[in-house]
Structure formats: C-alpha cells, structure tokens
Design an enzyme around this catalytic site. Structure first.
Site, PDB file in Angstrom:
ATOM      1  N   GLY A   1       6.820  -6.253  -0.433  1.00 13.47           N
ATOM      2  CA  GLY A   1       6.189  -6.211   0.884  1.00 13.47           C
ATOM      3  C   GLY A   1       7.121  -6.718   1.959  1.00 13.47           C
TER       4      GLY A   1
ATOM      5  CD  GLU B   1      11.275  -2.261   6.724  1.00 13.86           C
ATOM      6  OE1 GLU B   1      10.642  -3.329   6.785  1.00 13.86           O
ATOM      7  OE2 GLU B   1      11.380  -1.594   5.689  1.00 13.86           O
TER       8      GLU B   1
ATOM      9  CD1 TRP C   1       0.061  -1.654   2.985  1.00 10.76           C
ATOM     10  CD2 TRP C   1       0.819   0.436   3.211  1.00 10.76           C
ATOM     11  NE1 TRP C   1       0.977  -1.654   4.006  1.00 10.76           N
ATOM     12  CE2 TRP C   1       1.452  -0.380   4.175  1.00 10.76           C
ATOM     13  CE3 TRP C   1       1.144   1.801   3.170  1.00 10.76           C
ATOM     14  CZ2 TRP C   1       2.380   0.121   5.082  1.00 10.76           C
ATOM     15  CZ3 TRP C   1       2.070   2.292   4.073  1.00 10.76           C
ATOM     16  CH2 TRP C   1       2.677   1.455   5.010  1.00 10.76           C
ATOM     17  CG  ASN C   2       5.174   1.356   0.500  1.00 13.05           C
ATOM     18  OD1 ASN C   2       4.815   0.708  -0.479  1.00 13.05           O
ATOM     19  ND2 ASN C   2       6.425   1.386   0.916  1.00 13.05           N
TER      20      ASN C   2
ATOM     21  CB  CYS D   1      11.296  -0.573   0.929  1.00 11.91           C
ATOM     22  SG  CYS D   1      11.260   0.085  -0.741  1.00 11.91           S
TER      23      CYS D   1
ATOM     24  CD  GLU E   1      12.458  -5.078  -5.708  1.00 13.70           C
ATOM     25  OE1 GLU E   1      13.193  -4.760  -4.767  1.00 13.70           O
ATOM     26  OE2 GLU E   1      12.825  -5.051  -6.883  1.00 13.70           O
TER      27      GLU E   1
ATOM     28  CB  ALA F   1      -1.960  -3.542   0.265  1.00 10.26           C
TER      29      ALA F   1
END
Ligand code: NAP
Length: 455
Positions: A206, A360, A130-131, A262, A228, A156
């Site tokens: 994700g 993270e 979703w980002n 990310c 990724e 997402a």
C-alpha cells in the site's frame, strides 16, 4: 473509511459491512493460533493438493470473481478475469515448487552434519490494497500457506466482497478452518492485531504512510515486516530503441489497471534526439483510448477506485499545471457523468521543483521528461524517493549494461514493461519498501531459517 462495496462507475453503495469487534478479532486470532499448531505438521503434499484445488476453483469461477473485482474497484473486466487466472497460476507455482524451495540445504562445516532448515513462523497478518484485489492476496497466501504459516487478511475497506471470496476459495479448496481468515476491520484496528503476541509477522502492500505506521508498531514489538509500497517507475527510451514497440508498451505500461499500479511506468524519460517523435506518437495513441464502463469488452480505461483517489490525482495535476507543467492531452475528470473517471493525461515540460518530478501519480497520467543523453537519463531515473521497477529501451549493448548496473530499483526490464512474474522476486528499495514477494525469495520471507549443527 466504511467497509463497503461502492460501485466506482455510479457511486451507488452496493453493500456495507460492520467491522469486527475486538472480541471477534481475538476469537479469530485464537483460531489461527490453534490451527497453526496442527497446520505446521501437515505434509507439504497435502497443502499442495489444497492449493491446486484452489487454482481449479479460481479457473472454474473466473467470471464471477472477475465481475466482483470490477464491481468493487473498476478495473476492466477482461483484466480482472486475467487476474483470476494469474492467481490460479501462482497457486500452482507454489504447490509445485515449495518443497524444492524449502528443502534442507546441506553445508559443510566442522560438524559431522550441518544444514539449513526452513520452518514456518506462525500467524502472519497481510494488509492489502484494493488495486489488484485477488492477485495481491494470492501472491502472499500461496507461499505463506505452503510454508506452513497461517494467514490473516486485512483487505482494503473498499473490496470487502473480494476479501470474503478469497477466504471462501481457500476454505472450499480444503484448507482447515483458521488456516486463512479474512478480518473485516478498518485501518485503525490493525495496530491491535500486530501487537497480539500470537501474530508473528506482517506484510503490507500500500501507501508509504500505511507502511510506515505498520512498521513502527511492528518495530516496537520486534516483529518482522515486508513492505511493498509506492513507486514512480521510470520508462527510459534511448535513440536506438524500437520506437513502435516502445510507444505501444508505454501506453499499456502507464494505463494498466486504469493507471493504478505500483509498477506502472509513471515517468517517461526520453532521449532528446527522439523525444518529438515519441511524444507525438504517445499523444496519438492516448487519443484512441476508450474511457467508460469497465464491464464492457471494448473499454480500455474504467473509473478510478474511489472519489478520494480521483480528487487527489486531479489536485496533483492541477498543482503541476500551476507550477508550469504543460498538458498535452487530458488534464481533467469526466465531469458530465457520475463515477470516478479521469481522462488519460500527459504532462510535459515539467519544471524543476514541480511536484510531478517526485510524487507518485496513481491514475492515468504520464509525466514526460526530455534528457540529452544516457548519463542524464539515468540520473533523472534515480532522482526519485522510490525504487520499485524500471523499464528501459535501447538496442545498444553498452547502454543496456549501464542501465542494468546503474538504475536504483528492485527490478530493471530492458525492452519490456515491468511486470510481476511469479518465477522472479518482486519488491523495491528506497521508499518503495523492503523484502520480496514471489520466486524463492518470497517464500523465504516468513520462515525461520534454522541453522542445524551436529557432531
Ligand atoms: P493504502 O491507503 O495504504 O491502503 C492499503 C492497505 O493499508 C489497506 O488495506 C488500508 O486499509 C491499509 N491501511 C491504510 N492506512 C493504514 C494504517 N495507518 N495502518 C495500517 N493499515 C493501513 O494504499 P492505497 O492508497 O489504497 O493503495 C495505493 C498505494 O499502494 C500506492 O502507493 C501503490 O503504489 C501502492 N501499491 C504498491 C504495490 C507494491 O507491490 N509495491 C502494489 C500495489 C499498490 P483501509 O482500506 O481500511 O484504509
């Protein structure tokens, strides 16, 4: 997780969707497969025309699409609109360059003629986060479609309207029915799609658990995957760096997308000689950041995308504090209002063994480490399960060369922040995943690299 648009500013459920049934999914895969049999022979020029038309639609309606993204996941509107423009640019990039990227490559051998030809694989599944609701999808779709593949999107669950809007853009642009379809499905329905014989490969952007789960199923069925995944990118600042530029960029590199990128800089590794100066200035600039409604033009940081992300981030911060990390600013959510807001936070003096060393942090939290010299800065940067990107700041050519050579990551940016540029390959090593998107390398992930040898 329900498939729904839930406003992250208010918590209001704006719109809910039913997940597709097994029969509906099968019907869409049937459609994708039968379209592929036509689509793979459509001339590249025709596909480029459709993709250019998609770019026009994106640009003409950038405000509508930008508002949709901001509504669904809370990024500042100006960033959402810039994202739509970038999607238009990646469509144009592959429309223009795909033919050259995929041209036959002659190679001299003992044959009369031998060369490499690139051909599409078929139906490709894209599982997306979703980002960057539009960008993540277009950077998959543009090269995949130009190569002659057809796409299925499992987006997402919190960005269903963005997912549907992307299918709408590509259909209006002229792509035939079945060339690109959005499947509104939950994560628990992904396995059955990957298992379908007609789905030839999958890409997932994700988290590590999602990537591992998809790769396990794909592995069982011997299908290619591109992953990724997460990152905890280092941002190294050496004494010779232009400190004004480094601090300013450090703020942007950490705060981009409300801290949910990310490739955001997450670990700031600063040479001891300039650490006090760097940290003081970073704190000053953090104080000036405006947290609030992402639809407003002067907002720097909107809410996190979901209450779950807010809860996880706060838990990581509180645990780090209990383990001895020191809060220089922030360290809590905005409790006096609804929505998933978290204050810009800096954690320093992170002790050995603290989870902030390795986890993270997916939100506006900077982790600061001091190191005596380049040797230990590089060692600290590499002491991470991840290896996505790295940004390093120095004016010293010897230091620069060592950083380029010794940092373990998919990309190294010297005196600049890590960013995705469609001309350059993008991806990670270690637990950040494998495979590449963008550039020529990206379009080559989902093709049959066919060797041709003839006497
Ligand atoms: P996530 O939970 O892994 O979700 C990403 C996508 O995977 C969603 O479509 C999700 O569907 C689906 N999914 C979740 N579990 C799955 C499973 N077991 N099997 C199949 N699909 C599954 O990721 P997130 O936490 O929302 O996103 C943040 C993470 O993405 C961070 O770690 C970030 O660093 C990483 N990311 C990496 C890149 C990159 O290019 N390297 C770019 C952006 C983000 P549902 O929504 O239905 O659960």
């Amino acid at each position: 997780m329900a498939i729904a648009t839930i406003n992250p500013v208010t918590g209001e459920v704006v719109k809910t969707f039913e997940a597709l049934t097994g029969a509906e999914i099968k019907h869409k895969i049937d459609l994708a497969q039968s379209q592929f049999l036509q689509f793979r022979s459509i001339p590249m020029g025709q596909r480029a025309e459709w993709l250019s038309k998609a770019a026009n639609i994106l640009e003409q309606e950038r405000d509508r699409f930008g508002q949709l993204m901001t509504l669904e996941m809370g990024k500042p509107l100006k960033a959402a609109i810039a994202e739509v423009n970038k999607c238009a640019a990646v469509c144009r990039f592959y429309a223009k360059n795909a033919a050259a990227f995929l041209a036959d490559v002659p190679i001299q051998t003992d044959a009369s003629i031998s060369f490499v030809r690139y051909q599409p694989l078929g139906v490709i599944l894209a599982v997306m986060p979703w980002n960057f609701p539009f960008w993540q999808v277009f950077r998959f779709a543009a090269p995949a479609l130009m190569a002659g593949n057809v796409g299925l999107l499992k987006h997402a669950s919190n960005v269903p309207q963005s997912a549907l809007a992307i299918e709408e853009v590509l259909t209006r642009a002229g792509f035939p029915t079945g060339a690109f379809q959005t499947l509104l499905v939950g994560a628990d329905q992904v396995a059955a799609i990957v298992e379908d014989d007609r789905v030839k490969a999958a890409t997932l952007t994700g988290s590590e658990p999602a990537g591992a789960s998809l790769a396990a199923i794909a592995g069982k069925h011997l299908k290619k995957v591109v992953l990724e995944l997460g990152g905890s990118d280092p941002f190294i600042v050496m004494p010779s760096a232009d400190l004004d530029q480094a601090v300013k960029t450090a703020v942007t590199a950490r705060m981009i997308n409300n801290g949910q990128s990310c490739i955001a800089a997450k670990r700031f590794i600063v040479a001891e000689a300039i650490a006090d100066q760097f940290i003081d200035r970073l704190v000053e600039q953090y104080k000036a950041l405006k947290v609030g409604d992402p639809m407003l033009p002067d907002t720097d940081i909107g809410p996190l995308a979901t209450p779950g992300i807010l809860k996880d981030l706060d838990q990581q911060v509180q645990t780090s504090i209990q383990q001895g990390a020191k809060v220089l600013i922030g360290g809590e959510s905005l409790r006096d209002q609804p929505g998933n807001f978290y204050l810009p936070t800096i954690l320093a003096e992170i002790p050995k063994g603290c989870l902030a060393e390795y986890d993270e942090f997916f939100g506006p939290v900077a982790l600061v480490f001091r190191e005596p010299d380049l040797e230990s800065a590089i060692a600290r940067a590499n002491d991470s399960p991840f290896g996505l990107g790295a940004s390093a700041w120095t004016q010293d050519p010897t230091e620069r060369d060592r950083l380029i050579e010794e940092i373990e990551s998919g990309s190294v940016f010297i005196n600049g922040m890590v960013k995705s540029d469609m001309k350059l390959p993008f991806g990670g090593i270690k637990r950040s995943g494998f495979g590449r998107e963008l550039g020529r390398e990206g379009i080559l992930e989902f093709v049959n690299i066919k060797t041709v040898w003839a006497k």
